[in-house]
Design a protein around this motif. Structure first.
Motif, PDB file in Angstrom:
ATOM      1  N   LEU A 320       5.024  10.212   3.981  1.00 12.00           N
ATOM      2  CA  LEU A 320       5.797  11.220   4.700  1.00 12.00           C
ATOM      3  C   LEU A 320       5.011  11.770   5.886  1.00 12.00           C
ATOM      4  CD1 LEU A 320       7.253  13.195   1.649  1.00 12.00           C
ATOM      5  CD2 LEU A 320       8.381  11.426   3.003  1.00 12.00           C
ATOM      6  N   ASN A 321       5.703  11.899   7.015  1.00  8.06           N
ATOM      7  CA  ASN A 321       5.161  12.554   8.205  1.00  8.06           C
ATOM      8  C   ASN A 321       3.758  12.071   8.558  1.00  8.06           C
ATOM      9  OD1 ASN A 321       7.432  14.124   8.758  1.00  8.06           O
ATOM     10  ND2 ASN A 321       6.778  15.752   7.378  1.00  8.06           N
ATOM     11  N   GLN A 322       3.623  10.756   8.603  1.00 11.17           N
ATOM     12  CA  GLN A 322       2.344  10.185   8.994  1.00 11.17           C
ATOM     13  C   GLN A 322       2.123  10.360  10.489  1.00 11.17           C
ATOM     14  OE1 GLN A 322      -0.077   8.511   6.752  1.00 11.17           O
ATOM     15  NE2 GLN A 322       1.174  10.032   5.726  1.00 11.17           N
ATOM     16  N   PRO A 323       0.868  10.567  10.926  1.00  7.48           N
ATOM     17  CA  PRO A 323       0.602  10.677  12.362  1.00  7.48           C
ATOM     18  C   PRO A 323       0.917   9.362  13.063  1.00  7.48           C
ATOM     19  CG  PRO A 323      -1.445  10.523  11.129  1.00  7.48           C
ATOM     20  CD  PRO A 323      -0.358  10.705  10.120  1.00  7.48           C
ATOM     21  N   VAL A 324       1.412   9.471  14.285  1.00  5.18           N
ATOM     22  CA  VAL A 324       1.700   8.273  15.058  1.00  5.18           C
ATOM     23  C   VAL A 324       0.416   7.484  15.300  1.00  5.18           C
ATOM     24  CG1 VAL A 324       2.580   7.412  17.267  1.00  5.18           C
ATOM     25  CG2 VAL A 324       3.725   9.313  16.114  1.00  5.18           C
ATOM     26  N   GLY A 344       9.505  12.354   9.407  1.00  4.19           N
ATOM     27  CA  GLY A 344       9.376  10.902   9.386  1.00  4.19           C
ATOM     28  C   GLY A 344       8.935  10.391   8.038  1.00  4.19           C
ATOM     29  N   SER A 345       9.470   9.256   7.646  1.00  2.17           N
ATOM     30  CA  SER A 345       9.078   8.611   6.398  1.00  2.17           C
ATOM     31  C   SER A 345       8.910   7.129   6.674  1.00  2.17           C
ATOM     32  CB  SER A 345      10.139   8.836   5.311  1.00  2.17           C
ATOM     33  OG  SER A 345       9.794   8.156   4.122  1.00  2.17           O
ATOM     34  N   ALA A 346       7.761   6.588   6.321  1.00  6.24           N
ATOM     35  CA  ALA A 346       7.472   5.180   6.597  1.00  6.24           C
ATOM     36  C   ALA A 346       6.966   4.512   5.333  1.00  6.24           C
ATOM     37  CB  ALA A 346       6.432   5.055   7.710  1.00  6.24           C
ATOM     38  N   ILE A 347       7.377   3.272   5.131  1.00  3.36           N
ATOM     39  CA  ILE A 347       6.897   2.534   3.976  1.00  3.36           C
ATOM     40  C   ILE A 347       5.427   2.183   4.175  1.00  3.36           C
ATOM     41  CG2 ILE A 347       7.504   0.242   4.846  1.00  3.36           C
ATOM     42  CD1 ILE A 347       8.390  -0.443   1.976  1.00  3.36           C
ATOM     43  N   ASN A 348       4.677   2.254   3.112  1.00  5.63           N
ATOM     44  CA  ASN A 348       3.255   1.921   3.166  1.00  5.63           C
ATOM     45  C   ASN A 348       3.091   0.485   3.656  1.00  5.63           C
ATOM     46  OD1 ASN A 348       0.495   1.453   2.591  1.00  5.63           O
ATOM     47  ND2 ASN A 348       0.553   2.897   0.899  1.00  5.63           N
ATOM     48  N   SER A 349       2.145   0.274   4.563  1.00  8.68           N
ATOM     49  CA  SER A 349       1.920  -1.072   5.102  1.00  8.68           C
ATOM     50  C   SER A 349       1.354  -2.026   4.064  1.00  8.68           C
ATOM     51  CB  SER A 349       0.974  -1.010   6.306  1.00  8.68           C
ATOM     52  OG  SER A 349      -0.277  -0.479   5.920  1.00  8.68           O
ATOM     53  N   ASN A 350       0.873  -1.492   2.926  1.00 12.30           N
ATOM     54  CA  ASN A 350       0.401  -2.342   1.833  1.00 12.30           C
ATOM     55  C   ASN A 350       1.526  -2.497   0.806  1.00 12.30           C
ATOM     56  OD1 ASN A 350      -1.979  -3.658   0.320  1.00 12.30           O
ATOM     57  ND2 ASN A 350      -1.096  -2.270  -1.188  1.00 12.30           N
ATOM     58  N   ARG A 351       1.983  -3.712   0.611  1.00 12.37           N
ATOM     59  CA  ARG A 351       3.068  -3.987  -0.316  1.00 12.37           C
ATOM     60  C   ARG A 351       2.581  -3.909  -1.760  1.00 12.37           C
ATOM     61  NH1 ARG A 351       5.120  -9.925  -0.371  1.00 12.37           N
ATOM     62  NH2 ARG A 351       5.116  -9.550   1.885  1.00 12.37           N
ATOM     63  N   GLY A 352       3.365  -3.267  -2.614  1.00  7.97           N
ATOM     64  CA  GLY A 352       3.007  -3.164  -4.020  1.00  7.97           C
ATOM     65  C   GLY A 352       3.080  -4.502  -4.729  1.00  7.97           C
ATOM     66  N   ASN A 353       2.252  -4.654  -5.764  1.00 10.68           N
ATOM     67  CA  ASN A 353       2.209  -5.897  -6.531  1.00 10.68           C
ATOM     68  C   ASN A 353       2.462  -5.584  -8.006  1.00 10.68           C
ATOM     69  OD1 ASN A 353       1.705  -8.338  -7.771  1.00 10.68           O
ATOM     70  ND2 ASN A 353      -0.276  -8.676  -6.790  1.00 10.68           N
ATOM     71  N   PRO A 354       3.699  -5.792  -8.503  1.00  8.49           N
ATOM     72  CA  PRO A 354       4.000  -5.481  -9.904  1.00  8.49           C
ATOM     73  C   PRO A 354       3.419  -6.476 -10.895  1.00  8.49           C
ATOM     74  CG  PRO A 354       5.906  -6.465  -8.841  1.00  8.49           C
ATOM     75  CD  PRO A 354       4.880  -6.274  -7.771  1.00  8.49           C
ATOM     76  N   LEU A 355       2.772  -7.535 -10.388  1.00  9.26           N
ATOM     77  CA  LEU A 355       2.193  -8.560 -11.264  1.00  9.26           C
ATOM     78  C   LEU A 355       0.668  -8.495 -11.302  1.00  9.26           C
ATOM     79  CD1 LEU A 355       4.448 -11.583 -10.198  1.00  9.26           C
ATOM     80  CD2 LEU A 355       4.803  -9.979 -12.082  1.00  9.26           C
ATOM     81  N   LEU A 356       0.084  -7.447 -10.776  1.00  8.09           N
ATOM     82  CA  LEU A 356      -1.368  -7.336 -10.695  1.00  8.09           C
ATOM     83  C   LEU A 356      -1.999  -7.396 -12.087  1.00  8.09           C
ATOM     84  CD1 LEU A 356      -3.270  -6.983  -8.256  1.00  8.09           C
ATOM     85  CD2 LEU A 356      -3.306  -4.533  -8.760  1.00  8.09           C
ATOM     86  N   LYS A 357      -3.067  -8.157 -12.211  1.00 10.93           N
ATOM     87  CA  LYS A 357      -3.768  -8.335 -13.484  1.00 10.93           C
ATOM     88  C   LYS A 357      -5.158  -7.710 -13.409  1.00 10.93           C
ATOM     89  CE  LYS A 357      -1.601 -12.852 -14.277  1.00 10.93           C
ATOM     90  NZ  LYS A 357      -1.869 -14.311 -14.486  1.00 10.93           N
ATOM     91  N   PRO A 358      -5.743  -7.387 -14.560  1.00 12.01           N
ATOM     92  CA  PRO A 358      -7.120  -6.877 -14.545  1.00 12.01           C
ATOM     93  C   PRO A 358      -8.104  -7.971 -14.164  1.00 12.01           C
ATOM     94  CG  PRO A 358      -6.368  -7.200 -16.801  1.00 12.01           C
ATOM     95  CD  PRO A 358      -5.167  -7.409 -15.920  1.00 12.01           C
ATOM     96  N   GLU A 359      -9.162  -7.572 -13.501  1.00 13.82           N
ATOM     97  CA  GLU A 359     -10.250  -8.486 -13.151  1.00 13.82           C
ATOM     98  C   GLU A 359     -11.095  -8.733 -14.394  1.00 13.82           C
ATOM     99  OE1 GLU A 359     -12.351  -7.870  -9.263  1.00 13.82           O
ATOM    100  OE2 GLU A 359     -14.018  -7.469 -10.610  1.00 13.82           O
ATOM    101  N   LEU A 360     -11.542  -9.970 -14.594  1.00 14.59           N
ATOM    102  CA  LEU A 360     -12.304 -10.312 -15.795  1.00 14.59           C
ATOM    103  C   LEU A 360     -13.518 -11.156 -15.407  1.00 14.59           C
ATOM    104  CD1 LEU A 360     -12.215  -9.973 -18.895  1.00 14.59           C
ATOM    105  CD2 LEU A 360     -11.117 -12.205 -19.013  1.00 14.59           C
TER     106      LEU A 360
END
Length: 722
Positions: A320-324, A344-360
């Motif tokens: 929300l209301n991110q600086p230009v 102003g409302s803008a979608i985050n430039s980083n897309r979410g990943n619903p399949l993310l797994k833990p690092e092992l």
């Protein structure tokens, strides 16, 4: 601690205090607590690494843009009437930046713990420990008006940032220590762990400083919010650690842990990682009595470690209301017009990943510990093989997707190597003089085995200057974090190919159109040597380091050598001929390649390669594209960063107890030390005097992007007990 920096108007002040205690109640309950406080105040002018003309203009880099004939301290750099900058060019004088920019950080850190334990039986006990670790970092940056740059920079600006981080960690421990028989002994630790970490970030900006020297946002023409964010993450874990000993020479250890993380998708937030290790003391098991080999132990183990992701990476979210732009500007959200307030409302430039797994990470380890000649020589050898799967990192995605990046699991990275520790008791004299040497040798080899399907490269960080782009990246089949940049094209024999066509690169080498691997920042090996001398209450420690290999891209070298600022510049006023052969071209003007894809040299009537004979100017050689100076391909400013270093010399004296008998002190010790006293880099440019440890990216090796030079540090301390 009060430390003045080598840059004008820079300093670090630190104060620390701690208190703790313990008690045992009549009912057998044991209590303990500790509290620590550290206050750190750091001040310095603008020193943004590699930043020449940005908001955080670097006083360190501006020095390198200055010709050697300019008397920096002999000319005025600030106008008397308004405090504005004076310089020979449209850039800020480094002394003006040092006096007219302010970067201050005030960090308050608190950490401590409370613990309660109770012995239920002589072999069973229970304990609970609650730990707290928090800090608040209050930062303020201000650039006074009157400098060179954009309109905003000329008008002056200020930024205020507050970072608060708190971690709460609780552990329930159930301990068993029991002899099962005359031969077997059991030790177990089981319990649970819960952890919460929160971060609050507030950043505000103001542009157009009205009156110099007033550090208040009311002293700016416009104010705006840069960031206002709260982050919380939690994880909980159950764990068990079981050790079984046989006759104190054979040992078996089993570990297991399961964590649940709030930062991973619901289906993947639970992850389990076990471990198994064993060791045998051969010298005790075989009951040998040797005057040569006093002690021998072998060990082996295999184990796993899991790791979660940062918060809020599994779904798309809106900002929300991110600086230009983070530097301010005339248009910011929210803003008002004749129709009212516009948010102003803008979608985050980083897309979410619903399949993310833990690092092992899975590691296998083999080792041995040996003592020789009445324990005068000690050897510790370890071999390890460590593989990390599902590593969590961000990759670039097509802009057409509506996002710029996405955090993914990248595949598999392997590390394997050896660690050798050697202890030598060189002298043990009856008069109390002792000399011990400890040497540590480490050799690691790593390789990126797999990346995500369809991905050939993952960029970990990128540095773009006015004339170069250097990346630290993962590439399949390459070592971890190789350097990517421009290289000159060569023929199959490795000879430079020179452009014979009139144009911008006429008589000079030709850049490869595809970014290439220009270096491997991982060292071949690292050696540390510590010499300890003692005589009665006097102790002297001398620590030396040797880092062999590991490539470094140096923007410092690019600037200093390219601009002739070293004392070995030589004759730069003569024309030169670049070594190499004229590049072959096809009829359409494109470069010719052989059947293996190698670029080819042009040949004469007899079929011999045509050697370059084209004269180029000193400007072409030292400054222009296709030369070896400021505008050169990154490969020509990438070097083997081998370094030999005298890391530390520390001298201390413990006062004899008889001197303190009539004082309130139980002990007293006086010490002095010097750190980073000397180093030599045999493969870097002779006139550069660059310390490879001044990396521009903490946690990553391989890029010097003009940071603040390293310095020798001296200290003296007196410690007493009561």
């Amino acid at each position: 601690m009060d430390n003045k920096g080598i840059i004008p108007n820079s300093s670090v002040n630190r104060i620390s205090a701690n208190v703790g205690g313990n008690a045992e109640l009549d009912n057998g309950l044991k209590l303990s607590a500790s509290l620590n406080y550290v206050s750190t105040v750091q001040k310095n002018p603008a020193l943004g690494s590699g930043n020449f003309g940005g908001f955080n203009q670097s006083a360190a880099q501006l020095v390198l843009w200055m010709p050697t004939s300019f008397d920096l301290e002999g000319y005025p750099y600030q106008r008397d009437e308004d405090g504005g900058a004076m310089y020979y060019r449209t850039a800020n004088n480094p002394l003006w930046v040092a006096d007219n920019s302010m970067n201050e950080s005030n960090v308050d850190r608190y950490f401590g713990n409370i613990k309660a334990s109770y012995d239920l039986t002589d072999w069973l006990s229970v304990a609970y420990q609650l730990g707290y670790n928090a800090y608040t970092d209050r930062r303020f940056f201000m650039m006074e008006p009157g400098g060179f740059g954009s309109a905003i920079q000329q008008s002056g600006f200020m930024r205020r940032s507050n970072f608060s981080n708190a971690e709460l960690d609780g552990n329930l421990l159930i301990n068993i220590n029991k002899a099962l028989s005359d031969d077997f002994y059991l030790r177990t630790i089981t319990g649970w762990n819960i952890n919460q970490r929160t971060t609050t970030t507030n950043q505000f900006g103001g542009n157009g400083v009205i009156e110099r020297g007033i550090q208040s946002f009311t002293n700016t023409s416009s104010q705006f919010i840069i960031e206002d964010r709260f982050v919380r993450r939690r994880f909980a874990g159950l764990f068990a650690d079981v050790s079984l000993a046989y006759q104190e020479w054979a040992f078996l250890n089993l570990t297991a842990r399961n964590d649940w993380s709030s930062t991973l998708p619901e289906n993947n937030r639970s992850y389990f990682y076990p471990g198994l290790s064993t060791s045998v003391i051969l010298s005790d098991a075989l009951e040998w009595n040797s005057s040569f080999l006093d002690y021998a132990k072998i060990r082996a183990g295999i184990g796993q470690v899991g790791n979660d992701a940062d918060p809020y990476l599994t779904t798309n979210n809106f900002l929300l209301n991110q600086p230009v732009n983070s530097g301010g500007g005339s248009t910011q959200f929210p803003f008002a017009n004749q129709y009212g307030t516009v948010n102003g409302s803008a979608i985050n430039s980083n897309r979410g990943n619903p399949l993310l797994k833990p690092e092992l990470t899975t590691e296998t380890e083999l080792g041995t510990e040996l003592l020789f000649l009445n324990q005068r020589i000690g050897l510790d050898f370890t071999y390890y093989d460590r593989t990390t799967e599902n590593g969590i990192t961000a990759i670039n995605v097509p802009p057409s997707s509506g996002s710029a990046t996405q955090v993914v699991n990248i595949g598999k990275v392997r590390n394997r190597g050896i660690e050798i520790g050697l202890n030598l008791k060189v002298l043990e004299r009856p008069n109390g003089f002792n000399w011990d040497i400890f040497t540590a040798f480490t050799r690691n080899r790593n390789e990126v085995l797999e990346l995500q399907e369809g991905v050939d490269q993952i960029v970990l960080t990128s540095s773009a200057g006015s004339s170069e782009i250097v990346q630290i990246a993962h590439r399949t089949g390459q070592p971890f974090g190789v350097l990517i940049g421009r290289k000159a094209i060569r023929d199959a024999a490795g000879n430079l190919l020179i452009d014979g066509l009139p144009g911008t690169t006429f008589g000079k080498y030709i850049d490869n159109p595809e970014p290439q691997v220009i270096g491997d920042p991982n060292p071949d090996f690292v050696v540390g040597i510590t010499n300890d001398f003692s005589y009665k209450g006097l102790k002297l420690a001398v620590v030396m380091d040797w880092v062999q290999g590991g490539d470094l891209y140096s923007k410092s070298n690019r600037e200093i050598v390219g601009r002739g600022l070293t004392n070995d510049a030589g004759d730069r006023m003569v024309s030169r001929i670049m070594p190499g052969y004229i590049a072959a071209r096809n009829a359409d003007g494109s470069l010719t390649r052989d059947e293996n894809g190698n670029y080819m040299a042009a040949v004469d009537a007899s079929g011999e390669p045509i050697r370059n004979t084209i004269n180029i100017t000193n400007f072409n050689w030292w400054y222009d594209r296709g030369g070896f100076g400021w505008n050169a391909a990154e490969e020509f400013h990438t070097f083997d960063a081998t370094v030999f270093r005298l890391r530390e010399v520390a001298l201390s004296y413990s006062f004899p107890a008889r001197w303190l008998q009539k004082t309130p002190f139980g002990s007293a010790n006086l010490g002095m030390s010097g750190r980073n006293l000397w180093f030599i880099t045999p493969n870097l440019h002779e006139g550069l005097n660059l310390d490879p440890e001044t990396s521009s990216f903490p946690g990553l090796r391989g890029i010097d992007f003009i940071g603040v030079p390293s310095a020798r540090r001296y200290s003296m301390n007196l410690s007493v007990t009561f």
